[in-house]
Design a protein around this motif. Sequence first.
Motif, PDB file in Angstrom:
ATOM      1  N   LEU A 280       0.830  -1.204   0.000  1.00 27.02           N
ATOM      2  CA  LEU A 280       0.000   0.000   0.000  1.00 27.02           C
ATOM      3  C   LEU A 280       0.868   1.259   0.000  1.00 27.02           C
ATOM      4  O   LEU A 280       0.574   2.240  -0.690  1.00 27.02           O
ATOM      5  CB  LEU A 280      -0.952  -0.015   1.205  1.00 27.02           C
ATOM      6  N   GLN A 281       1.982   1.190   0.748  1.00 29.34           N
ATOM      7  CA  GLN A 281       2.879   2.350   0.795  1.00 29.34           C
ATOM      8  C   GLN A 281       3.561   2.595  -0.545  1.00 29.34           C
ATOM      9  O   GLN A 281       3.698   3.733  -0.989  1.00 29.34           O
ATOM     10  CB  GLN A 281       3.941   2.121   1.853  1.00 29.34           C
ATOM     11  N   PHE A 282       3.991   1.516  -1.172  1.00 28.00           N
ATOM     12  CA  PHE A 282       4.658   1.631  -2.470  1.00 28.00           C
ATOM     13  C   PHE A 282       3.763   2.395  -3.446  1.00 28.00           C
ATOM     14  O   PHE A 282       4.198   3.319  -4.128  1.00 28.00           O
ATOM     15  CB  PHE A 282       4.962   0.229  -3.016  1.00 28.00           C
ATOM     16  N   PHE A 283       2.485   2.027  -3.473  1.00 29.71           N
ATOM     17  CA  PHE A 283       1.601   2.686  -4.434  1.00 29.71           C
ATOM     18  C   PHE A 283       1.173   4.075  -3.946  1.00 29.71           C
ATOM     19  O   PHE A 283       0.996   4.985  -4.759  1.00 29.71           O
ATOM     20  CB  PHE A 283       0.426   1.776  -4.806  1.00 29.71           C
ATOM     21  N   ALA A 284       1.048   4.246  -2.630  1.00 26.42           N
ATOM     22  CA  ALA A 284       0.713   5.578  -2.111  1.00 26.42           C
ATOM     23  C   ALA A 284       1.825   6.563  -2.492  1.00 26.42           C
ATOM     24  O   ALA A 284       1.564   7.687  -2.927  1.00 26.42           O
ATOM     25  CB  ALA A 284       0.517   5.522  -0.607  1.00 26.42           C
ATOM     26  N   GLU A 285       3.067   6.098  -2.386  1.00 27.24           N
ATOM     27  CA  GLU A 285       4.192   6.980  -2.755  1.00 27.24           C
ATOM     28  C   GLU A 285       4.189   7.316  -4.236  1.00 27.24           C
ATOM     29  O   GLU A 285       4.840   8.260  -4.670  1.00 27.24           O
ATOM     30  CB  GLU A 285       5.529   6.283  -2.430  1.00 27.24           C
ATOM     31  N   ARG A 286       3.482   6.520  -4.995  1.00 30.24           N
ATOM     32  CA  ARG A 286       3.397   6.777  -6.444  1.00 30.24           C
ATOM     33  C   ARG A 286       2.032   7.344  -6.836  1.00 30.24           C
ATOM     34  O   ARG A 286       1.491   7.037  -7.899  1.00 30.24           O
ATOM     35  CB  ARG A 286       3.726   5.475  -7.205  1.00 30.24           C
ATOM     36  N   GLY A 287       1.502   8.159  -5.943  1.00 35.07           N
ATOM     37  CA  GLY A 287       0.302   8.937  -6.278  1.00 35.07           C
ATOM     38  C   GLY A 287      -1.030   8.218  -6.170  1.00 35.07           C
ATOM     39  O   GLY A 287      -2.044   8.711  -6.680  1.00 35.07           O
ATOM     40  N   HIS A 288      -1.059   7.029  -5.521  1.00 31.84           N
ATOM     41  CA  HIS A 288      -2.326   6.305  -5.400  1.00 31.84           C
ATOM     42  C   HIS A 288      -2.992   6.617  -4.060  1.00 31.84           C
ATOM     43  O   HIS A 288      -2.340   6.582  -3.009  1.00 31.84           O
ATOM     44  CB  HIS A 288      -2.097   4.790  -5.490  1.00 31.84           C
ATOM     45  N   GLN A 289      -4.284   6.874  -4.124  1.00 33.70           N
ATOM     46  CA  GLN A 289      -5.060   7.077  -2.898  1.00 33.70           C
ATOM     47  C   GLN A 289      -5.258   5.743  -2.187  1.00 33.70           C
ATOM     48  O   GLN A 289      -5.686   4.762  -2.817  1.00 33.70           O
ATOM     49  CB  GLN A 289      -6.427   7.649  -3.309  1.00 33.70           C
TER      50      GLN A 289
ATOM     51  N   SER B 218      -5.890   2.398 -11.943  1.00 32.00           N
ATOM     52  CA  SER B 218      -5.792   3.668 -12.655  1.00 32.00           C
ATOM     53  C   SER B 218      -7.113   3.873 -13.371  1.00 32.00           C
ATOM     54  O   SER B 218      -7.582   2.999 -14.100  1.00 32.00           O
ATOM     55  CB  SER B 218      -4.635   3.601 -13.658  1.00 32.00           C
ATOM     56  N   PHE B 219      -7.731   5.035 -13.108  1.00 27.41           N
ATOM     57  CA  PHE B 219      -9.003   5.342 -13.762  1.00 27.41           C
ATOM     58  C   PHE B 219      -8.730   6.344 -14.874  1.00 27.41           C
ATOM     59  O   PHE B 219      -8.722   7.551 -14.650  1.00 27.41           O
ATOM     60  CB  PHE B 219      -9.995   5.907 -12.737  1.00 27.41           C
ATOM     61  N   GLY B 220      -8.424   5.821 -16.034  1.00 28.70           N
ATOM     62  CA  GLY B 220      -8.120   6.684 -17.178  1.00 28.70           C
ATOM     63  C   GLY B 220      -6.823   7.453 -17.025  1.00 28.70           C
ATOM     64  O   GLY B 220      -6.587   8.443 -17.721  1.00 28.70           O
ATOM     65  N   ASP B 221      -5.961   7.025 -16.134  1.00 23.44           N
ATOM     66  CA  ASP B 221      -4.669   7.699 -15.961  1.00 23.44           C
ATOM     67  C   ASP B 221      -3.617   6.862 -16.686  1.00 23.44           C
ATOM     68  O   ASP B 221      -3.602   6.801 -17.906  1.00 23.44           O
ATOM     69  CB  ASP B 221      -4.413   7.870 -14.461  1.00 23.44           C
ATOM     70  N   TYR B 222      -2.720   6.148 -15.960  1.00 26.02           N
ATOM     71  CA  TYR B 222      -1.714   5.360 -16.677  1.00 26.02           C
ATOM     72  C   TYR B 222      -2.330   4.087 -17.257  1.00 26.02           C
ATOM     73  O   TYR B 222      -3.429   3.673 -16.874  1.00 26.02           O
ATOM     74  CB  TYR B 222      -0.516   5.033 -15.773  1.00 26.02           C
TER      75      TYR B 222
ATOM     76  N   ILE C   8       2.762  -2.379 -15.879  1.00 26.15           N
ATOM     77  CA  ILE C   8       3.743  -3.463 -15.908  1.00 26.15           C
ATOM     78  C   ILE C   8       5.022  -3.039 -15.194  1.00 26.15           C
ATOM     79  O   ILE C   8       5.595  -3.792 -14.402  1.00 26.15           O
ATOM     80  CB  ILE C   8       4.010  -3.884 -17.383  1.00 26.15           C
ATOM     81  N   GLU C   9       5.440  -1.799 -15.425  1.00 27.61           N
ATOM     82  CA  GLU C   9       6.655  -1.307 -14.742  1.00 27.61           C
ATOM     83  C   GLU C   9       6.489  -1.327 -13.218  1.00 27.61           C
ATOM     84  O   GLU C   9       7.372  -1.768 -12.495  1.00 27.61           O
ATOM     85  CB  GLU C   9       6.958   0.130 -15.172  1.00 27.61           C
ATOM     86  N   PHE C  10       5.334  -0.838 -12.748  1.00 28.47           N
ATOM     87  CA  PHE C  10       5.097  -0.825 -11.289  1.00 28.47           C
ATOM     88  C   PHE C  10       5.183  -2.242 -10.710  1.00 28.47           C
ATOM     89  O   PHE C  10       5.824  -2.475  -9.684  1.00 28.47           O
ATOM     90  CB  PHE C  10       3.695  -0.270 -10.972  1.00 28.47           C
ATOM     91  N   ALA C  11       4.516  -3.166 -11.379  1.00 29.11           N
ATOM     92  CA  ALA C  11       4.454  -4.531 -10.845  1.00 29.11           C
ATOM     93  C   ALA C  11       5.860  -5.144 -10.810  1.00 29.11           C
ATOM     94  O   ALA C  11       6.273  -5.755  -9.815  1.00 29.11           O
ATOM     95  CB  ALA C  11       3.528  -5.393 -11.694  1.00 29.11           C
ATOM     96  N   TRP C  12       6.597  -4.956 -11.883  1.00 26.75           N
ATOM     97  CA  TRP C  12       7.944  -5.538 -11.964  1.00 26.75           C
ATOM     98  C   TRP C  12       8.862  -4.916 -10.911  1.00 26.75           C
ATOM     99  O   TRP C  12       9.622  -5.612 -10.244  1.00 26.75           O
ATOM    100  CB  TRP C  12       8.497  -5.319 -13.381  1.00 26.75           C
ATOM    101  N   GLN C  13       8.744  -3.615 -10.764  1.00 32.07           N
ATOM    102  CA  GLN C  13       9.579  -2.931  -9.778  1.00 32.07           C
ATOM    103  C   GLN C  13       9.243  -3.406  -8.362  1.00 32.07           C
ATOM    104  O   GLN C  13      10.132  -3.681  -7.553  1.00 32.07           O
ATOM    105  CB  GLN C  13       9.359  -1.419  -9.895  1.00 32.07           C
ATOM    106  N   PHE C  14       7.958  -3.527  -8.081  1.00 30.91           N
ATOM    107  CA  PHE C  14       7.580  -3.963  -6.732  1.00 30.91           C
ATOM    108  C   PHE C  14       8.111  -5.371  -6.446  1.00 30.91           C
ATOM    109  O   PHE C  14       8.702  -5.631  -5.397  1.00 30.91           O
ATOM    110  CB  PHE C  14       6.054  -3.918  -6.551  1.00 30.91           C
TER     111      PHE C  14
ATOM    112  N   ARG D 268      -5.929   7.522  -9.240  1.00 33.38           N
ATOM    113  CA  ARG D 268      -5.166   6.317  -8.922  1.00 33.38           C
ATOM    114  C   ARG D 268      -5.558   5.876  -7.515  1.00 33.38           C
ATOM    115  O   ARG D 268      -5.656   6.720  -6.616  1.00 33.38           O
ATOM    116  CB  ARG D 268      -3.662   6.607  -8.886  1.00 33.38           C
ATOM    117  N   ALA D 269      -5.713   4.594  -7.331  1.00 30.49           N
ATOM    118  CA  ALA D 269      -6.071   4.107  -6.000  1.00 30.49           C
ATOM    119  C   ALA D 269      -5.329   2.816  -5.697  1.00 30.49           C
ATOM    120  O   ALA D 269      -4.879   2.105  -6.610  1.00 30.49           O
ATOM    121  CB  ALA D 269      -7.573   3.864  -5.925  1.00 30.49           C
ATOM    122  N   THR D 270      -5.186   2.521  -4.412  1.00 31.01           N
ATOM    123  CA  THR D 270      -4.610   1.235  -3.992  1.00 31.01           C
ATOM    124  C   THR D 270      -5.394   0.709  -2.802  1.00 31.01           C
ATOM    125  O   THR D 270      -5.884   1.496  -1.975  1.00 31.01           O
ATOM    126  CB  THR D 270      -3.105   1.358  -3.673  1.00 31.01           C
TER     127      THR D 270
END
Length: 462
Positions: free
Chosen positions: A13-22, A98-102, A108-114, A61-63
């Motif tokens: 949750l933190q990883f995605f929050a840091e990347r702009g996800h609510q 992502s709702f019409g954002d990325y 794919i980049e986010f998932a691979w990085q995580f 963006r949400a997580t």
Amino acid sequence: MSMSSAEIRETFLQFFAERGHQRVPSASMIPGNDPTLLFTNAGMVPFKDVFLGTDKRNYQRATSAQRCLRAGGKHNDLENVGYTARHHTFFEMLGNFSFGDYFKQQAIEFAWQFLTEVLKLPKQKLWVTVFTEDDEAYDIWAKHIGVPEDRISRIGEKDNFWSMGDTGPCGPCSEIFYDHGEDVWGGPPGTAEEDGDRYIEIWNLVFMQYNRQADGHLEPLPNPSIDTGMGLERISAIMQGVHSNYEIDTFQRLISDAAAVIGSDDKSSKSLRVIADHIRSCSFLIVDGVTPSNEGRGYVLRRIIRRAVRHGHLLGANEPFFYKLVDSLVELMGEAYPELAEKAQTIADVLLREEQQFAKTLARGLAILADEVANLSNDVIPGDVVFKLYDTYGFPQDLTADIAREKGLSIDVEGFEKAMNEQRKRAQQASQFGIDYNQQLKTDKKSAFSGYQQVAQESQVI
Ligand code: ATP
Ligand code: MG
Ligand code: MG
Ligand code: MG
């Protein structure tokens, strides 16, 4: 690096929050306002209308870590519990949206990085799939991320075109698998041995592009969107260096507590795994307002409770045990889900009542079934037996099927349904002639049993 389930949830949750996800808290397992869906079966369900464009949020963006149930409707894993290393009725789905954002590339980049940088999973253990026609996703994995092509497969609609239900948001998807090593039987996705548990799917990235209409037609969504889902229990197994979800922290504790309350010492028994799974689904269903009943969601709850009770009986439980696991569950999950802690007493009360009610007829029903099985001339339990168990002893059809499966038998579903329909017809006819069918039923049953009191109770347990 070993991580607890709670740490993994938080890290995600933190990883995605840091990347702009609510960060959005888990919604109920009962979808609000959605008659097409029995239960929340994925993290995207609470966002369904946002994908469709009929609901707007003040974030794009949400997580979330969403509690999910797959025990009825389109996604149903009830029959898998106890048989595979990776399926539960209740599980937590970690997701980024992502709702019409990325779109594809960023997802794919986010998932691979995580997975490879945060959790530090070895890249060579990860395999990916894309939808057959999705060259774009294929190229992102092969050229941009650099996954060797022998670890990427193209898969058809059944597995790589994700749908929430018969209607609603859907789209091609790309799944990430983890190779648990050659000690476990199974083959990579797309091969004949893929149903084994060696290559386990951990994360599904769905490229939401369509809204499936009732006639099957695919209507493009207003904005291409992203919906991903990773099973917390499956990623926890990897991070804790175990193969089966049932060996992770949460389940080890539930299994050993179940063994203690039942007085069983066989910690590897399938029945304990089933009970540990079912205490989670049943407790959270009650948290979300469901009570055992004879139809709809309430009947799903009743069926799961009765399956758990039967497995306890198999292990030799001779008094109600299931409700005693609520305290352990609250200790394990009450912090992440305060609503669970708040309703602990209600949950225990509901479970105890249902268990006591079923206990009255369980042993007798099992004895009747054992007799029938001993006299079978083939390997199918006849429909009228399944019906009798259902009607008089409160055995849901799937419970009898589960018992049959353990003995290498199956049940005659058609015959069961025929018996059900006949009973319905009798009920209708009876009411046409002004007979109180319920009264008739009780009187009929009375002759077979010892007293009215017991009969009345037994006829309620269906
Ligand atoms: P599988 O093919 O293993 O049954 P799935 O393709 O049905 O999984 P998805 O609908 O793609 O699963 O759900 C997203 C993720 O949720 C999966 O990648 C997995 O990590 C997790 N998941 C799905 N079903 C279950 C389940 N019954 N129990 C635990 N985790 C699950
Ligand atoms: Mg599945
Ligand atoms: Mg799958
Ligand atoms: Mg999947």
